[in-house]
Design a protein around this motif. Structure first.
Motif, short mmCIF file in Angstrom:
data_model
loop_
_atom_site.label_atom_id
_atom_site.label_comp_id
_atom_site.label_asym_id
_atom_site.label_seq_id
_atom_site.Cartn_x
_atom_site.Cartn_y
_atom_site.Cartn_z
N ARG A 67 -4.66 8.54 -18.56
CA ARG A 67 -5.70 9.04 -19.46
C ARG A 67 -5.16 9.23 -20.88
NH1 ARG A 67 -8.82 14.07 -17.01
NH2 ARG A 67 -9.98 13.71 -18.93
N LYS A 68 -3.86 9.46 -21.02
CA LYS A 68 -3.29 9.73 -22.34
C LYS A 68 -3.24 8.48 -23.22
CE LYS A 68 1.53 9.09 -20.87
NZ LYS A 68 2.85 9.73 -20.70
N TYR A 69 -3.41 7.29 -22.65
CA TYR A 69 -3.34 6.06 -23.44
C TYR A 69 -4.66 5.74 -24.14
CZ TYR A 69 1.08 5.38 -21.03
OH TYR A 69 2.35 5.55 -20.53
N ASN A 70 -5.68 6.54 -23.90
CA ASN A 70 -6.97 6.40 -24.60
C ASN A 70 -7.54 4.99 -24.47
OD1 ASN A 70 -9.10 7.42 -26.13
ND2 ASN A 70 -8.22 6.71 -28.05
N SER A 71 -7.46 4.44 -23.25
CA SER A 71 -8.02 3.13 -22.97
C SER A 71 -8.91 3.23 -21.74
CB SER A 71 -6.91 2.10 -22.74
OG SER A 71 -7.46 0.87 -22.28
N PRO A 72 -10.23 3.14 -21.90
CA PRO A 72 -11.13 3.21 -20.74
C PRO A 72 -10.85 2.13 -19.70
CG PRO A 72 -12.35 3.48 -22.79
CD PRO A 72 -10.97 3.08 -23.17
N VAL A 73 -10.41 0.95 -20.13
CA VAL A 73 -10.13 -0.12 -19.18
C VAL A 73 -8.94 0.25 -18.29
CG1 VAL A 73 -9.29 -2.50 -18.98
CG2 VAL A 73 -11.18 -1.98 -20.51
N MET A 74 -7.88 0.80 -18.90
CA MET A 74 -6.74 1.25 -18.11
C MET A 74 -7.16 2.32 -17.11
SD MET A 74 -3.38 1.59 -20.52
CE MET A 74 -2.55 0.17 -21.20
N SER A 75 -7.95 3.29 -17.59
CA SER A 75 -8.40 4.37 -16.70
C SER A 75 -9.26 3.83 -15.56
CB SER A 75 -9.19 5.41 -17.51
OG SER A 75 -8.38 6.00 -18.50
N ALA A 76 -10.14 2.88 -15.88
CA ALA A 76 -10.99 2.29 -14.84
C ALA A 76 -10.16 1.57 -13.79
CB ALA A 76 -12.00 1.33 -15.47
N ALA A 77 -9.10 0.86 -14.23
CA ALA A 77 -8.24 0.15 -13.29
C ALA A 77 -7.58 1.11 -12.31
CB ALA A 77 -7.17 -0.63 -14.05
N LYS A 78 -7.17 2.29 -12.79
CA LYS A 78 -6.53 3.27 -11.92
C LYS A 78 -7.53 3.95 -11.00
CE LYS A 78 -2.92 1.93 -13.81
NZ LYS A 78 -2.12 0.92 -13.08
N VAL A 79 -8.76 4.13 -11.47
CA VAL A 79 -9.80 4.69 -10.60
C VAL A 79 -10.12 3.73 -9.46
CG1 VAL A 79 -12.24 5.36 -10.50
CG2 VAL A 79 -10.82 6.15 -12.38
N ILE A 80 -10.15 2.43 -9.76
CA ILE A 80 -10.39 1.43 -8.72
C ILE A 80 -9.27 1.46 -7.68
CG2 ILE A 80 -10.57 -1.06 -8.28
CD1 ILE A 80 -11.83 -1.29 -11.10
N SER A 81 -8.04 1.60 -8.16
CA SER A 81 -6.91 1.69 -7.23
C SER A 81 -7.03 2.92 -6.34
CB SER A 81 -5.59 1.76 -8.01
OG SER A 81 -5.39 0.57 -8.76
N LEU A 82 -7.51 4.04 -6.90
CA LEU A 82 -7.70 5.24 -6.10
C LEU A 82 -8.78 5.04 -5.05
CD1 LEU A 82 -7.04 8.18 -5.52
CD2 LEU A 82 -8.62 8.84 -7.35
N ALA A 83 -9.87 4.35 -5.43
CA ALA A 83 -10.93 4.08 -4.46
C ALA A 83 -10.42 3.21 -3.31
CB ALA A 83 -12.11 3.39 -5.16
N ALA A 84 -9.60 2.21 -3.63
CA ALA A 84 -9.01 1.35 -2.59
C ALA A 84 -8.07 2.16 -1.69
CB ALA A 84 -8.27 0.19 -3.22
N ALA A 85 -7.29 3.07 -2.31
CA ALA A 85 -6.35 3.89 -1.53
C ALA A 85 -7.10 4.83 -0.58
CB ALA A 85 -5.46 4.70 -2.47
N LEU A 86 -8.24 5.34 -1.01
CA LEU A 86 -9.03 6.21 -0.14
C LEU A 86 -9.52 5.47 1.10
CD1 LEU A 86 -11.10 8.12 -2.85
CD2 LEU A 86 -9.40 9.12 -1.32
N VAL A 87 -9.92 4.22 0.92
CA VAL A 87 -10.35 3.42 2.07
C VAL A 87 -9.17 3.12 2.99
CG1 VAL A 87 -11.34 1.20 2.77
CG2 VAL A 87 -12.30 2.43 0.85
N SER A 88 -7.99 2.93 2.41
CA SER A 88 -6.79 2.73 3.23
C SER A 88 -6.52 3.95 4.10
CB SER A 88 -5.58 2.44 2.34
OG SER A 88 -5.75 1.25 1.61
N MET A 89 -6.71 5.14 3.53
CA MET A 89 -6.51 6.36 4.30
C MET A 89 -7.54 6.48 5.42
SD MET A 89 -3.86 8.00 3.27
CE MET A 89 -4.15 9.57 4.05
N LEU A 90 -8.79 6.11 5.12
CA LEU A 90 -9.82 6.15 6.15
C LEU A 90 -9.52 5.15 7.27
CD1 LEU A 90 -12.56 7.21 7.13
CD2 LEU A 90 -13.66 5.46 5.73
N SER A 91 -9.08 3.97 6.91
CA SER A 91 -8.72 2.97 7.91
C SER A 91 -7.54 3.43 8.75
CB SER A 91 -8.37 1.64 7.22
OG SER A 91 -9.44 1.18 6.44
#
Length: 311
Positions: free
Chosen positions: A218-242
């Motif tokens: 978040r400190k890099y002030n780039s919405p695209v960077m932040s969105a990429a990390k949010v997507i990774s978190l969503a994928a990781a959550l599904v990995s935990m569910l699986s």
């Protein structure tokens, strides 16, 4: 004070030869105490204290060696131009991670789609849709990253950020379908032998790394960077569910295994869906507010320039 520091330094950093000697002596003492049932003898408690001291100096020595090894490895990595750029250039590292994640998502979605068709499984088909949506979001972010540097075109980046939030809402529908299928049809993952422990380590690593990166980037002030990390978190959550579905299948309770499995999967699945929903709504609302501010500032700048030209 200086003398005390020297004494502590000698006590805590005695050198490799003394560490090895202490380890050997500790092993002999502990074997004697426990093998000959001397737990209540006069030598037992000094042996415990000495073993504790040995553990401390051994851990300090190992930590020091690990730090030296890490520095040497980093120096070797920096000699390779591409790896050095990955370490020092955040934007380049984000590009690389997006490309790798996109390729993995496409491959994983194709595998799940093929499995769904071959085994007539709606579970695998739903997961395939989920990972396809992940791939589409990452492709969208890569296109934006190719047009301008991270953080330069904030209006375009916030639009992509909001689009990713909207797609996360669609993903949440697919994810809810996954949870319902797991509960109703009793489907899930199954891993052979000890592979489940490897997958558990991977799942915990991804969820911790993704959560840390969401905050860090978040400190890099780039919405695209932040969105990429949010997507990774969503994928990781599904990995935990699986992972949970696989562990519940492998380590079943003797009493009411199906009921316990449904309750646990339903609780975890609901939690994951709520987290993804919260992230999606935050991305949409935050991007909308920021876009209004940026549009307002641009309009104010245009009016100021027109006023100066008229003067």
């Amino acid at each position: 004070m200086e003398r005390l520091k020297r004494i502590l330094s000698r006590v805590l950093f005695p050198g490799l030869a003394i560490v090895i000697l202490c380890v050997c002596l500790t092993a002999v003492l502990l074997v004697y105490v426990f093998a000959f049932q001397q737990e209540d003898s006069f030598i037992a408690y000094p042996s415990y204290l000495f073993s504790a001291y040995t553990l401390v100096i051994a851990c300090i020595w190992i930590a020091g060696e690990a730090g030296s090894a890490k520095k040497n490895l980093e120096l070797r990595i920096r000699k390779i131009a591409v790896l050095d750029r990955c370490l020092t250039d955040i934007a380049f590292r984000t590009h690389v991670s997006l490309y790798l994640s996109l390729g993995i998502n496409v491959l994983y979605a194709a595998m799940k789609m093929v499995s769904g068709v071959c085994y007539h499984s709606v579970w695998f088909g739903t997961l395939s849709v989920y990972y396809l949506l992940l791939a589409l979001m990452r492709f969208s972010l890569l296109r934006q990253a190719g047009r301008s540097a991270f953080g330069q075109d904030l209006i375009s980046e916030f639009r992509k950020y909001r689009l990713c939030g909207c797609m996360l809402l669609l993903m949440n529908i697919a994810l809810s379908g996954v949870v319902i299928l797991v509960i109703r049809k009793n489907e899930g993952f199954a891993y052979v032998g000890y592979l489940i422990y490897v997958m558990a380590l991977y799942a915990f690593y991804t969820i911790i790394t993704a959560a840390v990166n969401v905050i860090r980037y978040r400190k890099y002030n780039s919405p695209v960077m932040s969105a990429a990390k949010v997507i990774s978190l969503a994928a990781a959550l599904v990995s935990m569910l699986s992972l949970e579905t696989a562990m519940l299948a492998q380590f079943q309770r003797k009493e009411n295994p199906e009921l316990f499995r449904k309750v646990m999967t339903g609780a975890t699945g609901s939690g994951v869906c709520l987290i993804v929903l919260g992230m999606a709504l935050y991305m949409i609302l935050h991007a909308t507010r920021q876009l209004r501010k940026l549009d307002g500032s641009q309009s104010h700048t245009k009016v100021s320039k027109e006023t100066e030209e008229n003067k």
